[in-house]
Structure formats: C-alpha cells, structure tokens
Enzyme design. Structure first.
Site, PDB file in Angstrom:
ATOM      1  N   ASN A   9       3.993  89.353  34.846  1.00  0.00           N
ATOM      2  CA  ASN A   9       3.573  90.492  35.667  1.00  0.00           C
ATOM      3  C   ASN A   9       4.810  91.077  36.344  1.00  0.00           C
ATOM      4  OD1 ASN A   9       2.421  92.281  37.460  1.00  0.00           O
ATOM      5  ND2 ASN A   9       1.686  90.693  38.853  1.00  0.00           N
ATOM      6  N   TRP A  10       5.215  92.245  35.868  1.00  0.00           N
ATOM      7  CA  TRP A  10       6.441  92.848  36.411  1.00  0.00           C
ATOM      8  C   TRP A  10       6.187  93.548  37.744  1.00  0.00           C
ATOM      9  CZ3 TRP A  10       8.931  95.513  31.463  1.00  0.00           C
ATOM     10  CH2 TRP A  10       9.228  94.526  30.521  1.00  0.00           C
ATOM     11  N   LYS A  11       4.964  93.635  38.190  1.00  0.00           N
ATOM     12  CA  LYS A  11       4.612  94.333  39.444  1.00  0.00           C
ATOM     13  C   LYS A  11       5.226  95.741  39.421  1.00  0.00           C
ATOM     14  CE  LYS A  11       4.650  89.827  41.608  1.00  0.00           C
ATOM     15  NZ  LYS A  11       4.013  89.170  42.716  1.00  0.00           N
ATOM     16  N   HIS A  96      -5.661  91.127  40.963  1.00  0.00           N
ATOM     17  CA  HIS A  96      -4.428  90.444  41.393  1.00  0.00           C
ATOM     18  C   HIS A  96      -4.408  90.386  42.927  1.00  0.00           C
ATOM     19  CE1 HIS A  96      -0.205  89.762  42.310  1.00  0.00           C
ATOM     20  NE2 HIS A  96      -0.158  89.147  41.134  1.00  0.00           N
ATOM     21  N   GLU A  98      -2.284  91.039  45.079  1.00  0.00           N
ATOM     22  CA  GLU A  98      -1.731  92.216  45.778  1.00  0.00           C
ATOM     23  C   GLU A  98      -2.720  93.376  45.779  1.00  0.00           C
ATOM     24  OE1 GLU A  98       1.878  92.024  43.548  1.00  0.00           O
ATOM     25  OE2 GLU A  98       2.278  90.123  44.572  1.00  0.00           O
ATOM     26  N   GLU A 168      -4.355  81.876  41.219  1.00  0.00           N
ATOM     27  CA  GLU A 168      -3.087  82.161  41.899  1.00  0.00           C
ATOM     28  C   GLU A 168      -3.291  82.019  43.405  1.00  0.00           C
ATOM     29  OE1 GLU A 168      -0.355  84.824  39.434  1.00  0.00           O
ATOM     30  OE2 GLU A 168      -1.780  86.143  40.392  1.00  0.00           O
ATOM     31  N   GLY A 174       5.113  84.812  45.151  1.00  0.00           N
ATOM     32  CA  GLY A 174       6.336  85.452  45.652  1.00  0.00           C
ATOM     33  C   GLY A 174       6.948  84.754  46.851  1.00  0.00           C
ATOM     34  N   GLY A 235       5.388  86.098  37.971  1.00  0.00           N
ATOM     35  CA  GLY A 235       5.847  87.346  38.576  1.00  0.00           C
ATOM     36  C   GLY A 235       7.369  87.441  38.551  1.00  0.00           C
ATOM     37  N   GLY A 236       8.000  87.069  39.665  1.00  0.00           N
ATOM     38  CA  GLY A 236       9.451  87.225  39.827  1.00  0.00           C
ATOM     39  C   GLY A 236      10.274  86.714  38.650  1.00  0.00           C
TER      40      GLY A 236
HETATM   41  C1  PEP Z   1       2.191  87.162  40.228  1.00  0.00           C
HETATM   42  O1  PEP Z   1       2.639  88.273  40.497  1.00  0.00           O
HETATM   43  O2  PEP Z   1       1.104  87.052  39.661  1.00  0.00           O
HETATM   44  C2  PEP Z   1       2.976  85.990  40.614  1.00  0.00           C
HETATM   45  C3  PEP Z   1       2.489  84.804  40.387  1.00  0.00           C
HETATM   46  O3  PEP Z   1       4.195  86.228  41.218  1.00  0.00           O
HETATM   47  P1  PEP Z   1       5.358  85.133  41.497  1.00  0.00           P
HETATM   48  O4  PEP Z   1       5.544  84.359  40.209  1.00  0.00           O
HETATM   49  O5  PEP Z   1       6.557  85.945  41.843  1.00  0.00           O
HETATM   50  O6  PEP Z   1       4.872  84.263  42.593  1.00  0.00           O
END
Ligand code: PEP
Length: 250
Positions: A9-11, A96, A98, A168, A174, A235-236
């Site tokens: 997930n590049w957000k 998600h 966010e 999650e 994050g 994500g990151g």
């Molecule tokens: C995500 O955006 O779904 C996620 C798990 O981010 P991160 O890996 O950065 O915690």
C-alpha cells in the site's frame, strides 16, 4: 493450502513517474527471483495507469486504495469499482485504518463499498483493526470481530469467497511497532472462527487473512511462517524495491 499474498500500500506516495519506475524495479526483481506468493501493488489513483503499464506481462497485480459504492453518477471526486476494473485493477482496499480514522469512514459506507467491489469483480482487501486503547482495555477481539460482522454478514458464501481480510492493528500502522506473531496469529484464529459461523467451514478455510502494521524485511519471515497468517499488507516498506522485495519469500 492458501496462497500467500503480499500487498504494498503506497498510500499518498509516488506520482505516476516515480510509481512506474518502482513498479518496474519490483517486477524485474521478482522475475529474477521467482516466488509462489501473489504480489499486489496498491498505488494512488493517478499512479495506477502507469503502474498497470509497468507491470504488464509480469505476474504482479494492481489494486486501488479505495472506491466509491456507486458505479457512476453525480458523485464529484469519487472513483467507482467499474472504472477501476476497466483500468485493469484486480484488488481494492476497503476500510483501511486511515480511511476509517483520518477520513472518518464508518461501517455503513464500508459495507456498501465491499459490495461495490464484489459487484465489479474486484477482490476487496477488507481492513480491520483495533486502536491501542481498545487493545489495552482487552476489547481487541470484540472490536475486530465486530468490524468483520458489521460489513460481511449477509454476503452470500460465494460472494464472500472473493474477500481478503487484512488484520491491521491501528497502533502498529506506520509506528514501527509490529504485533507479535503470536498476537497476530491469535487474532486471525478468532476471525476465522467468526467466518465459519457466518459462511461455513469451506469458505472460512479458504479466506486469506493478511497481517499489516510496520512489517519490515526483518519481521516478515517469522510472521509468514505462521499457519494463520496468509500474507502481509505492507505500507512504508513497500515504497522501496529493496525493502519490498526483501519481504517476499522466494
Ligand atoms: C498499511 O498502510 O496498511 C500499513 C500497514 O502501513 P505500515 O506498514 O507503514 O505500518
């Protein structure tokens, strides 16, 4: 055996040029290494066409980060599942953390989005997870099973068979804090018990349940070795080819 899924997930990162370059690097790295996992890249909407071009001819798939629950009409600023499917997306995130906690989406809309994804032949990756306070007060299982029940109950087992769940924990996204493999595995087990109740054993047994929350190359192997963890939502660490490729087992 459920095939493992690794989704990035590049957000709100990577414009279309940066995204094409990253997708090409990932596809090339995978072609050289080979993996039995299903790989899905989830860039922002405007980057999707460039990523879909860049992964053409590879086994890598593309997903979107959100969709609207109607298929077309006077909904300024929204993108429908029908449009995403026409573009070549195979997956879409729904709910998600966010979207839930920053944008303020609630269960009623997420339920409709889940159904819109299925109606448009997209595989929804339906995200659930508890806040830190909910975990600390011992309510994590109730919160997460409540989120699954709220949006998935009432789907036909055949429809549900195309849903991917991503657990999650919000406090792990994050933040650099990863749930222990044990905690993630326990939650996945609880979710699967609920899925059996709602959709029967066969559907529950074949549903992939991914873990997400600060996954890094150093933590991925241990999580993926657990029978209850069917893949990772990253994500990151998905924003650089080296770290994303480092998470994918060969
Ligand atoms: C995500 O955006 O779904 C996620 C798990 O981010 P991160 O890996 O950065 O915690």
């Amino acid at each position: 055996m459920r095939r493992k899924i690794i989704a990035g997930n590049w957000k709100m990162n990577k414009d279309h040029r940066e995204g094409a370059a990253l997708a090409k690097e990932i596809a090339a790295g995978l072609a050289a290494a080979r993996t039995s996992c299903e790989i899905v890249l989830i860039p922002p909407f405007t980057t999707l066409p460039a990523v879909i071009d860049a992964i053409h001819g590879s086994a890598v798939k593309a997903g979107a980060q959100d969709l609207y629950f109607e298929d077309e009409g006077a909904f300024t600023g929204e993108i429908s599942g029908r449009m995403l499917r026409a573009l070549g997306c195979t997956h879409v995130l729904v709910g998600h953390s966010e979207r839930r906690h920053v944008i303020g989406e609630g269960g009623a809309d997420l339920s409709k989005k889940l159904r819109a994804a299925l109606r448009n032949n997209l595989r929804p990756i339906f995200c659930v997870g508890e806040l830190l306070g909910e975990r600390e007060s011992g309510r994590a299982f109730d919160v997460v099973t409540g989120q699954v029940r709220e949006c998935c109950e009432g789907l036909e087992p055949e429809e549900f068979s195309r849903v991917v769940i991503a657990y999650e924990p919000v406090w792990a996204i994050g933040t650099g804090k990863t749930a222990t493999t044990r905690d993630a595995s326990d939650m996945h087990g609880i979710i699967r018990i609920l899925l059996k109740e709602l959709f029967g054993t066969a559907a529950a047994d074949q549903t992939p349940i991914l873990y997400g929350g600060s996954v890094k190359p150093e933590s991925a192997a241990d999580l993926l070795a657990d029978v209850e963890i069917d893949g990772l939502l990253v994500g990151g660490a998905s924003l650089k080819a080296e770290s994303f490729l480092g998470i994918i087992p060969r």
